[in-house]
Write an enzyme that holds these catalytic residues in place. Sequence first.
Site, PDB file in Angstrom:
ATOM      1  N   HIS A 100       0.836  -1.205   0.000  1.00 61.88           N
ATOM      2  CA  HIS A 100       0.000   0.000   0.000  1.00 61.88           C
ATOM      3  C   HIS A 100       0.868   1.252   0.000  1.00 61.88           C
ATOM      4  O   HIS A 100       1.923   1.288   0.639  1.00 61.88           O
ATOM      5  CB  HIS A 100      -0.927   0.014   1.221  1.00 61.88           C
ATOM      6  CG  HIS A 100      -2.173  -0.791   1.027  1.00 61.88           C
ATOM      7  ND1 HIS A 100      -3.378  -0.224   0.703  1.00 61.88           N
ATOM      8  CD2 HIS A 100      -2.379  -2.132   1.082  1.00 61.88           C
ATOM      9  CE1 HIS A 100      -4.291  -1.178   0.586  1.00 61.88           C
ATOM     10  NE2 HIS A 100      -3.705  -2.337   0.807  1.00 61.88           N
ATOM     11  N   PRO A 101       0.422   2.290  -0.694  1.00 64.71           N
ATOM     12  CA  PRO A 101       1.193   3.540  -0.731  1.00 64.71           C
ATOM     13  C   PRO A 101       0.940   4.383   0.517  1.00 64.71           C
ATOM     14  O   PRO A 101      -0.067   4.213   1.212  1.00 64.71           O
ATOM     15  CB  PRO A 101       0.628   4.243  -1.965  1.00 64.71           C
ATOM     16  CG  PRO A 101      -0.805   3.808  -1.989  1.00 64.71           C
ATOM     17  CD  PRO A 101      -0.792   2.374  -1.522  1.00 64.71           C
ATOM     18  N   PHE A 127       1.114   3.719   6.829  1.00 65.92           N
ATOM     19  CA  PHE A 127      -0.179   3.959   7.466  1.00 65.92           C
ATOM     20  C   PHE A 127      -1.289   3.670   6.459  1.00 65.92           C
ATOM     21  O   PHE A 127      -1.288   4.196   5.349  1.00 65.92           O
ATOM     22  CB  PHE A 127      -0.273   5.413   7.939  1.00 65.92           C
ATOM     23  CG  PHE A 127      -1.600   5.777   8.534  1.00 65.92           C
ATOM     24  CD1 PHE A 127      -1.937   5.389   9.821  1.00 65.92           C
ATOM     25  CD2 PHE A 127      -2.542   6.507   7.799  1.00 65.92           C
ATOM     26  CE1 PHE A 127      -3.167   5.719  10.376  1.00 65.92           C
ATOM     27  CE2 PHE A 127      -3.774   6.841   8.343  1.00 65.92           C
ATOM     28  CZ  PHE A 127      -4.080   6.451   9.645  1.00 65.92           C
ATOM     29  N   MET A 133      -5.466   3.387   5.824  1.00 61.99           N
ATOM     30  CA  MET A 133      -6.794   3.728   6.313  1.00 61.99           C
ATOM     31  C   MET A 133      -7.756   3.773   5.133  1.00 61.99           C
ATOM     32  O   MET A 133      -7.410   4.283   4.062  1.00 61.99           O
ATOM     33  CB  MET A 133      -6.773   5.088   7.021  1.00 61.99           C
ATOM     34  CG  MET A 133      -8.122   5.533   7.576  1.00 61.99           C
ATOM     35  SD  MET A 133      -7.988   7.097   8.466  1.00 61.99           S
ATOM     36  CE  MET A 133      -9.697   7.365   8.925  1.00 61.99           C
ATOM     37  N   ALA A 134      -8.944   3.203   5.322  1.00 60.59           N
ATOM     38  CA  ALA A 134      -9.983   3.312   4.297  1.00 60.59           C
ATOM     39  C   ALA A 134     -10.522   4.735   4.351  1.00 60.59           C
ATOM     40  O   ALA A 134     -11.286   5.089   5.243  1.00 60.59           O
ATOM     41  CB  ALA A 134     -11.094   2.301   4.563  1.00 60.59           C
ATOM     42  N   VAL A 135     -10.072   5.560   3.410  1.00 61.30           N
ATOM     43  CA  VAL A 135     -10.326   7.005   3.506  1.00 61.30           C
ATOM     44  C   VAL A 135     -11.622   7.442   2.834  1.00 61.30           C
ATOM     45  O   VAL A 135     -11.988   8.612   2.930  1.00 61.30           O
ATOM     46  CB  VAL A 135      -9.148   7.802   2.900  1.00 61.30           C
ATOM     47  CG1 VAL A 135      -7.877   7.539   3.683  1.00 61.30           C
ATOM     48  CG2 VAL A 135      -8.960   7.469   1.421  1.00 61.30           C
TER      49      VAL A 135
END
Length: 472
Positions: free
Chosen positions: A371-372, A423, A425-427
């Site tokens: 993930h970025p 980090f 997170m489903a943003v």
Amino acid sequence: MRYPRDLHGYGAEPPDAAWPNDARIAVQFVVNYEEGGENCVLHGDAASEAFLSEIVGAQAWPGQRHWNMESIYEYGARAGFWRLHRLLTEREIPVTVYGVATALLRSPTQVAAMQAANWEIASHGLKWVEHKDMPPEEERAAIAEAIRLHEIVTGQRPRGWYTGRCSARTVDLITQEGGFAYISDSYADDLPYWRTHAGRAQLVIPYALDTNDMRFATAQGFSSGDQFFSYLKDSFDILYAEGLAGRPRMLSIGLHCRLAGRPGRAAALLRFIDYVKAHEKVWLARRIDIAEHWSRTHPFATEKDLPSRLSEQEFVARFGGVFEHSEWIARRAFSTALAPANDNAAGLHAALTAVFRGASDEERLKVLIAHPDLAGKLALAKRLTESSTSEQAAAGLDHLTDDERVRFMQLNSRYVATFGFPFIMAVKGRSKAEILTAFESRIANDRATEFETACRQVERIAYLRLAELLPH
């Protein structure tokens, strides 16, 4: 690999049946005509009948006639049929007959009465016998002979089919035979549904064994007409209420001439019919009428794009990016028994997530690392995947002030140095302020807690991506 059973069906939101005249429920009465088609040595069978009679614990008698059993079935043809016929025709109830071909052959007067009343006569197979151990070719031949004999007796090829004592192959064999508007060897739903086999679609109109007089002949069943009436009424009331709430359903009532045709049971049936007819917005219909309505209103839609129908290459191409840069999850999920239950966002998410959760910590860590960073260097260089680009842009992370960008950079660096993965997170649906608050809060976690938190966020991201690709 595909698990053949469909445990999902219509899910939480079934289609609007759109019954005629805005009916809230479709009620369908079936008269099973089996008398003269049951197991009997006179019919060339190995033993007498033992199913659905007044004789508790009846057993088949090999090589012998069972006089009591035969006379119970004869009652259905001689008396029970005519009582049901009078009751149903006087109340103007549309009826579907499940007619065993050999039974119809032996009852020409009853067949004439069915036809004069405009009852639909669907096929109930060649003989009223068990099919579970019948070899496929024998069952296929019995189906063909049932159709041939049915047409000779009634003058028409049957358009509906219900074997009843079916095998695991029956529905597929009828689908292969073709020419049927519906088949009813299913108890799987309160609405019709489409099923495919070998590239051919078949409409299924489910039947019911609970709202069926057969329970007068089973140990856990009805012992009085009052119980029969009460159960039918409760079933109708629940389905009618669901229909008034915008979810119209179907209620099937199964009758047998030798069972419901008895006076005490016929009285309960009569009370129920009068109860139903006292309600508005009720569609009383034959099963063929329901089949024709459903085929017009809800025609078969191709299933070629459903996840469980795809080839491995197609499946991975479509869903390999749901978990960021981790096609191996889609490949492993494909190798499991994908089923119709996995053809929606929640179902496929469950299959993919099961693979992810069952993977080793090292494998899951690689997914996290794939993930970025949020608003990081890859985003600035426009090197994110299409999904990540869309997700970060929706949260406004592509339009940061200089101070916000610096803060994200600082937090990204500190987070990666602390945990060894970015980090996550489903943003979607989150504001920049909410994201920064979560960032600053979670960075204080211990690594084990944050590892599991990040994994749950990865799963959430995967679901949101699937929700854009598939129905919920």
